[in-house]
Design a protein around this motif. Sequence first.
Motif, PDB file in Angstrom:
ATOM      1  N   PHE A 160      47.162  34.475  44.526  1.00 20.36           N
ATOM      2  CA  PHE A 160      45.726  34.598  44.302  1.00 20.36           C
ATOM      3  C   PHE A 160      45.386  35.955  43.694  1.00 20.36           C
ATOM      4  N   THR A 161      46.050  36.991  44.156  1.00 18.43           N
ATOM      5  CA  THR A 161      45.833  38.324  43.588  1.00 18.43           C
ATOM      6  C   THR A 161      46.207  38.335  42.113  1.00 18.43           C
ATOM      7  N   GLY A 162      47.318  37.710  41.770  1.00 17.09           N
ATOM      8  CA  GLY A 162      47.724  37.613  40.378  1.00 17.09           C
ATOM      9  C   GLY A 162      46.732  36.818  39.547  1.00 17.09           C
ATOM     10  N   PHE A 163      46.220  35.741  40.124  1.00 17.30           N
ATOM     11  CA  PHE A 163      45.221  34.914  39.447  1.00 17.30           C
ATOM     12  C   PHE A 163      43.962  35.726  39.160  1.00 17.30           C
ATOM     13  N   CYS A 164      43.489  36.451  40.164  1.00 15.28           N
ATOM     14  CA  CYS A 164      42.284  37.278  39.998  1.00 15.28           C
ATOM     15  C   CYS A 164      42.505  38.385  38.975  1.00 15.28           C
ATOM     16  N   ALA A 165      43.698  38.944  38.942  1.00 15.39           N
ATOM     17  CA  ALA A 165      44.001  40.021  38.008  1.00 15.39           C
ATOM     18  C   ALA A 165      43.876  39.553  36.559  1.00 15.39           C
ATOM     19  N   ARG A 166      44.107  38.273  36.325  1.00 15.56           N
ATOM     20  CA  ARG A 166      43.998  37.739  34.966  1.00 15.56           C
ATOM     21  C   ARG A 166      42.562  37.792  34.456  1.00 15.56           C
ATOM     22  N   PHE A 167      41.575  37.823  35.357  1.00 17.84           N
ATOM     23  CA  PHE A 167      40.172  37.784  34.966  1.00 17.84           C
ATOM     24  C   PHE A 167      39.409  39.057  35.306  1.00 17.84           C
ATOM     25  N   ALA A 168      40.032  40.001  35.971  1.00 20.05           N
ATOM     26  CA  ALA A 168      39.338  41.205  36.457  1.00 20.05           C
ATOM     27  C   ALA A 168      38.682  41.991  35.328  1.00 20.05           C
ATOM     28  N   HIS A 169      39.284  42.024  34.152  1.00 16.10           N
ATOM     29  CA  HIS A 169      38.727  42.797  33.042  1.00 16.10           C
ATOM     30  C   HIS A 169      37.408  42.219  32.546  1.00 16.10           C
ATOM     31  N   ARG A 170      37.080  41.007  32.922  1.00 21.57           N
ATOM     32  CA  ARG A 170      35.838  40.360  32.495  1.00 21.57           C
ATOM     33  C   ARG A 170      34.624  40.808  33.311  1.00 21.57           C
ATOM     34  N   PHE A 171      34.864  41.465  34.441  1.00 22.68           N
ATOM     35  CA  PHE A 171      33.796  41.854  35.349  1.00 22.68           C
ATOM     36  C   PHE A 171      33.704  43.366  35.433  1.00 22.68           C
ATOM     37  N   SER A 172      32.465  43.876  35.350  1.00 23.42           N
ATOM     38  CA  SER A 172      32.289  45.320  35.344  1.00 23.42           C
ATOM     39  C   SER A 172      32.383  45.940  36.732  1.00 23.42           C
ATOM     40  N   ARG A 173      32.051  45.182  37.774  1.00 24.78           N
ATOM     41  CA  ARG A 173      32.106  45.696  39.150  1.00 24.78           C
ATOM     42  C   ARG A 173      33.058  44.872  39.975  1.00 24.78           C
ATOM     43  N   VAL A 174      33.811  45.557  40.798  1.00 29.46           N
ATOM     44  CA  VAL A 174      34.691  44.867  41.729  1.00 29.46           C
ATOM     45  C   VAL A 174      34.424  45.462  43.104  1.00 29.46           C
ATOM     46  N   ASP A 175      33.391  44.971  43.785  1.00 31.73           N
ATOM     47  CA  ASP A 175      33.087  45.511  45.109  1.00 31.73           C
ATOM     48  C   ASP A 175      33.271  44.471  46.207  1.00 31.73           C
ATOM     49  N   ARG A 176      33.662  43.261  45.839  1.00 27.73           N
ATOM     50  CA  ARG A 176      33.942  42.188  46.792  1.00 27.73           C
ATOM     51  C   ARG A 176      32.790  41.944  47.749  1.00 27.73           C
ATOM     52  N   GLY A 177      31.593  42.071  47.257  1.00 23.46           N
ATOM     53  CA  GLY A 177      30.433  41.783  48.089  1.00 23.46           C
ATOM     54  C   GLY A 177      30.134  42.848  49.120  1.00 23.46           C
ATOM     55  N   GLY A 178      30.695  44.009  48.974  1.00 19.38           N
ATOM     56  CA  GLY A 178      30.521  45.065  49.961  1.00 19.38           C
ATOM     57  C   GLY A 178      29.068  45.442  50.187  1.00 19.38           C
ATOM     58  N   GLY A 179      28.270  45.452  49.138  1.00 20.68           N
ATOM     59  CA  GLY A 179      26.862  45.795  49.284  1.00 20.68           C
ATOM     60  C   GLY A 179      26.124  44.781  50.141  1.00 20.68           C
ATOM     61  N   TRP A 180      26.495  43.529  50.033  1.00 16.11           N
ATOM     62  CA  TRP A 180      25.849  42.490  50.834  1.00 16.11           C
ATOM     63  C   TRP A 180      26.223  42.624  52.303  1.00 16.11           C
ATOM     64  N   ALA A 181      27.429  43.060  52.563  1.00 14.62           N
ATOM     65  CA  ALA A 181      27.876  43.155  53.955  1.00 14.62           C
ATOM     66  C   ALA A 181      27.243  44.342  54.670  1.00 14.62           C
ATOM     67  N   ARG A 182      26.951  45.403  53.934  1.00 13.90           N
ATOM     68  CA  ARG A 182      26.423  46.608  54.564  1.00 13.90           C
ATOM     69  C   ARG A 182      24.932  46.549  54.811  1.00 13.90           C
ATOM     70  N   GLU A 183      24.227  45.880  53.941  1.00 13.39           N
ATOM     71  CA  GLU A 183      22.774  45.875  54.029  1.00 13.39           C
ATOM     72  C   GLU A 183      22.284  44.441  54.234  1.00 13.39           C
TER      73      GLU A 183
END
Length: 60
Positions: free
Chosen positions: A12-35
């Motif tokens: 799954f990590t390898g799969f996600c790495a194939r598309f990571a360059h398409r997204f400007s932020r990689v915070d895994r929803g951290g902002g939603w979890a904190r607030e």
Amino acid sequence: MQSEVLEWPTGFTGFCARFAHRFSRVDRGGGWARERKNRWTLAEAAGDAGPDGMQRLLNF
């Protein structure tokens, strides 16, 4: 079967790495979890004047 399941995170990590360059932020929803978010804060973030439209969306 167990060995296949143990390999899933790596695959799954390898799969996600194939598309990571398409997204400007990689915070895994951290902002939603904190607030805590509610329809007012979501509506404000979306630029709406009130929560009614967001509530209709959430109820859909």
